[in-house]
Design an enzyme around this catalytic site. Structure first.
Site, PDB file in Angstrom:
ATOM      1  CB  CYS A   2     -84.861  51.222  -6.972  1.00 21.62           C
ATOM      2  SG  CYS A   2     -85.878  52.064  -5.808  1.00 21.62           S
ATOM      3  NE  ARG A  27     -81.482  46.027  -8.211  1.00 23.49           N
ATOM      4  CZ  ARG A  27     -80.196  46.327  -8.338  1.00 23.49           C
ATOM      5  NH1 ARG A  27     -79.413  45.523  -9.019  1.00 23.49           N
ATOM      6  NH2 ARG A  27     -79.688  47.401  -7.815  1.00 23.49           N
ATOM      7  CD1 TRP A  74     -87.816  47.118  -1.188  1.00 24.88           C
ATOM      8  CD2 TRP A  74     -86.607  48.779  -0.300  1.00 24.88           C
ATOM      9  NE1 TRP A  74     -87.582  46.821   0.131  1.00 24.88           N
ATOM     10  CE2 TRP A  74     -86.854  47.812   0.705  1.00 24.88           C
ATOM     11  CE3 TRP A  74     -85.873  49.916   0.037  1.00 24.88           C
ATOM     12  CZ2 TRP A  74     -86.377  47.935   2.008  1.00 24.88           C
ATOM     13  CZ3 TRP A  74     -85.400  50.053   1.331  1.00 24.88           C
ATOM     14  CH2 TRP A  74     -85.645  49.062   2.306  1.00 24.88           C
ATOM     15  CG  ASN A  99     -81.333  52.414  -7.029  1.00 29.74           C
ATOM     16  OD1 ASN A  99     -81.785  52.470  -5.902  1.00 29.74           O
ATOM     17  ND2 ASN A  99     -80.510  51.470  -7.424  1.00 29.74           N
ATOM     18  N   GLY A 100     -81.931  55.389  -5.206  1.00 26.68           N
ATOM     19  CA  GLY A 100     -81.105  56.080  -4.221  1.00 26.68           C
ATOM     20  C   GLY A 100     -81.926  57.005  -3.351  1.00 26.68           C
ATOM     21  CD  GLU A 483     -76.697  33.176   6.920  1.00 22.72           C
ATOM     22  OE1 GLU A 483     -76.660  34.295   7.447  1.00 22.72           O
ATOM     23  OE2 GLU A 483     -77.092  33.004   5.750  1.00 22.72           O
ATOM     24  CE  LYS A 487     -80.488  33.612   4.818  1.00 23.52           C
ATOM     25  NZ  LYS A 487     -79.208  34.159   4.607  1.00 23.52           N
ATOM     26  CD  GLU A 490     -82.462  37.195   5.405  1.00 27.40           C
ATOM     27  OE1 GLU A 490     -81.919  38.189   4.919  1.00 27.40           O
ATOM     28  OE2 GLU A 490     -82.031  36.039   5.203  1.00 27.40           O
ATOM     29  CG  HIS A 506     -74.394  34.575  31.230  1.00 22.74           C
ATOM     30  ND1 HIS A 506     -73.977  34.744  32.529  1.00 22.74           N
ATOM     31  CD2 HIS A 506     -73.505  33.730  30.658  1.00 22.74           C
ATOM     32  CE1 HIS A 506     -72.869  34.043  32.732  1.00 22.74           C
ATOM     33  NE2 HIS A 506     -72.564  33.410  31.609  1.00 22.74           N
ATOM     34  CE  LYS A 605     -79.204  38.458  -3.578  1.00 27.82           C
ATOM     35  NZ  LYS A 605     -79.027  37.477  -2.498  1.00 27.82           N
TER      36      LYS A 605
END
Ligand code: HGA
Length: 610
Positions: A2, A27, A74, A99-100, A483, A487, A490, A506, A605
């Site tokens: 947010c 964000r 968000w 926000n939160g 990573e 990526k 995402e 394995h 973000k």
């Protein structure tokens, strides 16, 4: 996550709010809204989807006012609907953006319903609006009403509140979520991120935990958690407008991938200028804090966690100190055994990652006094809560998928490893000079890797139709495989997993067939022969290999084996150079699949909620 922006001025603030919300889009969000006080009326516009849709609706309604608040949401509590979008309004008189997460929202909701408040949304946020309204109706002024309300909330919040009865003020508060106040000439602002108001002012006050503040056109008063007036330092932000613009690039992710040579050289500038590693790089009392350190604990989330994993290899091999690396959201909820002589290193691009912040608080509560933050945003919460800090100088990172923040974290962590080695008598002058020389040449090697883009673009066409992919690496390159897989998932939504190549037999080998592309990070290091054997295991099952190896390795393409050569092996810094191709691969596969590269679905973000 947010975003909040608010303004009180002698001019129409709607364009300021809209521009601010657009700058907060990076964000990640799912809906947007504004509330303004216009000629004795509280007017609101909210839309799911893009800020530009909300902007069009605001224009259609002729929204204009000199006091207002805006929000990108968000969703955490309640679906993505217009009713759940912020601002939330109580009795048509008082508007709140938040926000939160309010953890006791159920209890507060029940209590407020008993007091006659009707709820229009499923959000936790709406209780804040009614609670402040409730206290306002008990006769408290807006500031006191907000202070009384937040005392009754548990959880995390950054809020901004405006009310019909208060046309000349806005009240804001924070606990656990970032919020800053921007100081203008006869106008003042609030935002969750400096980028939202940089077009209006660079003079900012970072609010501290528990702070409330009252903004009028002519001034700002800040109060600490105890309700007493508090002095807060004014900072002049050096965020560059250019870093917030796309320039000639198609996406921020592409721009940020290409900015890495510069971001890395800025981040290592102090080491190169001093021509030495040393505790002074981490703060004034670093020599004292680092002196008795016998081990390292790294806490981080997501991409930063993978940077931590690379650092774990470096710290043990270069500094000879035990290092454990842990996901912050796991550490914070387990009964951890503290080691008072271990340095706790937290890694967070934004410096506001809630899980990492809470893990740091937990570590401190267990008695860890030596703390170091690796962070890209000066004055953010995590470095402020840490004794030592190393700021990466990547510049604003807008793309949700982290790129330049990761590689700059790696050079910062390499500096940590070398400094600890030096303090423990494990870095002789020749090795120190060699490591600094390697750092000096790193931006050039990264540029060289960037030049591989056309070859990687050609590969991306083959990946685009796939549903799954496997990434393999060994040793210090295993986190780079992780990573690369992160990526890819995402931003292209292809399911991707990473394994240490030796682990293949394995279990994951069962997945390999002609439809499973296998990406291998295979630098010319002492594990190359082992990795080659692992690749044979894949080929024997019909799997197709996409291999990144160094220019000087003797590994070539063959049937079902595609090879791209990165620059000559750069030794200990090789994981950084090998990050570039996996970033480019994810970017170009996402382009080929037509996904929203900079704003991947469901992600955000600055992850400021749990
Ligand atoms: N809990 C609120 C705000 C969510 C948030 O801060 N996201 O980053 C809601 O769900 O509306």
């Amino acid at each position: 996550m947010c975003g909040i922006v608010g303004a009180i001025a002698d001019r129409d603030v709607v364009p300021v709010l809209v521009e601010g919300l657009k700058r907060l889009e990076y964000r990640g969000y799912d809906s947007a809204g504004l509330a303004v006080l216009d000629d004795g009326r509280l007017r609101r516009v909210r839309r799911t989807g893009r800020v530009s849709e909300m902007e069009a609706a605001a224009r259609e309604q002729g929204l204009a006012a000199s006091l207002g608040i805006g929000h990108t949401r968000w969703a955490t509590h309640g679906g993505v609907t217009e009713d759940n979008a912020h601002p939330h309004i109580s009795f048509g008189e008082l508007a709140v953006v938040h926000n939160g997460i309010i953890e006791n929202h159920d209890a507060q909701r029940a209590r407020l319903q008993d007091a006659g408040y009707a709820f229009e949304s499923e959000t936790d946020t709406e209780v804040i609006a009614h609670l402040v309204h409730f206290h306002r109706k008990q006769g408290l002024d807006l500031l006191a009403a907000v202070q009384a309300a937040v005392r009754e909330l548990t959880g995390a919040y950054a809020i901004a509140v405006v009310g019909l009865d208060d046309p000349d003020r806005m009240v804001v508060a924070r606990m656990g979520c970032p919020l800053l106040v921007g100081l203008g000439e006869s106008e003042n602002f609030v935002a969750s991120d400096v980028s939202a108001i940089i077009q209006a002012t660079r003079r900012v006050i970072f609010l501290e935990e528990g702070d409330t503040a009252e903004l009028t056109r002519d001034g700002v008063r800040v109060f600490g958690e105890d309700g007493q007036a508090a002095e807060r330092e004014v900072h002049v932000s050096d965020v560059s407008l250019a870093s917030l613009e796309l320039g000639p690039y198609s996406h921020f992710m592409q721009k940020e991938i290409h900015e890495q040579p510069r971001a890395i050289s800025d981040t290592i500038e102090a080491v190169i200028d001093n021509d030495a590693f040393g505790p002074e790089l981490f703060g004034a009392d670093a020599a004292e804090v680092l002196a008795g350190i016998e081990g390292i604990k790294i806490l981080a989330c997501g991409t930063s966690y993978y940077a931590g994993l690379v650092a774990g290899y470096w710290i043990e091999s270069i500094a000879g100190l035990p290092c454990s690396v842990e996901i912050a959201s796991e550490y914070r909820y387990r009964d951890a055994v503290p080691h008072p002589r271990h340095l706790v290193v937290t890694i967070s691009q934004s410096g506001e990652t809630l899980d990492t912040m809470e893990a740091l608080k937990y570590a401190k509560s267990l008695g860890h006094e030596a703390t170091l933050s690796i962070c890209n945003v000066p004055e953010s919460a995590i470095p402020r809560a840490s004794r030592l800090v190393y700021y990466t100088r990547a510049g604003a990172e807008i793309g949700v998928a982290s790129t330049k923040a990761f590689t700059t974290q790696l050079v910062a962590l390499f500096t940590v490893a070398c400094t600890l080695a030096k303090l423990h008598g494990r870095l002789d002058p020749e090795t120190e000079a060699a490591h600094i020389d390697a750092l000096r040449h790193l931006p050039g090697s990264v540029q060289h890797a960037l030049n591989l883009e056309p070859q990687i673009t050609a590969w991306s066409e083959r990946f685009a139709p796939k549903a799954n992919a496997l990434f393999l690496g060994r040793g210090v390159h295993y986190p780079i495989a992780l990573e690369g897989a992160l990526k890819l998932k995402e931003i292209s939504y292809i399911h991707a997993e990473a394994y240490p190549a030796g682990e293949l037999k394995h279990g994951p080998l069962a997945l390999v067939d002609a439809d499973m592309p296998v990406v291998v990070i295979a630098p010319n290091d002492r594990l190359l022969e082992k990795v080659k054997s692992n690749m044979q295991e894949v080929r024997a099952r019909g799997g197709e290999l996409y291999v990144f190896t160094d220019a000087d390795s003797e590994f070539g393409p063959s049937e079902g084996v595609h090879v791209i050569r990165t620059p000559r092996h750069v030794g200990v810094l090789s994981p950084i150079v090998h990050t570039i191709p996996v970033q480019l691969l994810a970017y170009h596969v996402a382009l080929a699949r037509g996904t929203d590269v900079d704003k991947p679905r469901n992600l955000a973000k600055s992850v400021t909620v749990e």
